[in-house]
Design an enzyme around this catalytic site. Sequence first.
Site: not given
Length: 276
Positions: A62, A94, A104, A138, A191-194, A230
Site C-alpha cells: 500500500i 516495538k 517513527q 485500534s 506515533a502509532y496512536g496518532v 501477533t
Amino acid sequence: MATKVAVVTGSNKGVGFGIVRALCKNFKGDVILTARNPELGQAAVQELGKEGLHPKFHQLDITDHASIIALRDFLQNTYQGIDVLVNNAGIAYKAASTAPFSEQAEVSLKTNYFATLDACEVLFPLLRPHARVSNVSSMVSQFALAKCSDAWKARFVSTDITMDELSDIMNKFIQATKNGTHKEEGFPETAYGVSKIGVTVMSLIQQREMDKKGADDIVINACCPGYVDTDMTSHKGKLTIDEGAETPVFLAMLPPGVKEPRGQFVREKAVADWKM
C-alpha cells in the site's frame, strides 16, 4: 453476473490472515489475500489450501501507488467491482525501538494513514452497491484521542472535519515531532496512536462522503481487532488471530440496509465511543 470479491490488505500473516480464513468460510465469492512479498503471499495461500480453503493471491504494497493501481486494474478487469474491502495493512514500532520519535511518526503515518487513504481513494470507485469496508484501526486510537489537547479532540470528533483537514493535521503532527514541539502543540507521545486516530476519523469521514454522494448502501466502519497474539504485539496479545478477525469480518459481512454500525468505530462487534 460478476463473481463477488473480497479483498484483504496485508493478509499473509497475523490478523489479516485470520480475516482471509474467516472470509473464505463465510463469504460467498472469491477472497483475495494480498502481501508485499509474493513468496510470503503464495505460502499463505498454500497454508490455507491445506485447510480446504482457496483464497487467491495478488501482490500489494500500500506504500507503493503503482502497486495499488495494479491491484485496481486486476479487480476491474476480473470482477468489474469490489464487494468487501478490509484495510488491514499497517505497521507498529516495538516499544524497545531506538528509532527517533520523529522517524517513527513519519513512517507510521505514511503507512497506516496516508497509504491506507491512498488505497481507499484508488479502490473506492470500484465499490459496488451494498459494498462493505472495514478499516482496521485500534483501541489505541481511543487512548491517543484522550491524550490530545481539547482543541485537537474537538476537531477529531467533529462531524464537519474534512479529509483534507485531517491529512493536514496528520502532517502537522509529523512536522511537530521533527521540531520537538508535538507535546506543546497538544499531540500525544504515540506515533502509532496518532496514525490510528487518522484511520478512525478517516473512516467516519468516508461514510459521510459516501452518503453525500448518494451511494447505494455502501457501509464503512473503523474497528479494533483487540489485543492479538501477533508479530506486531511481540506475541503479548491474548487473542488468537481468529478471535482478532471476528470484528473486522463482522463488519465485512453486515447485511443489506444495515443502519448501525455505519460510519462508526467498533470494538468487540459493538459501537464504541468516539467522543471527547
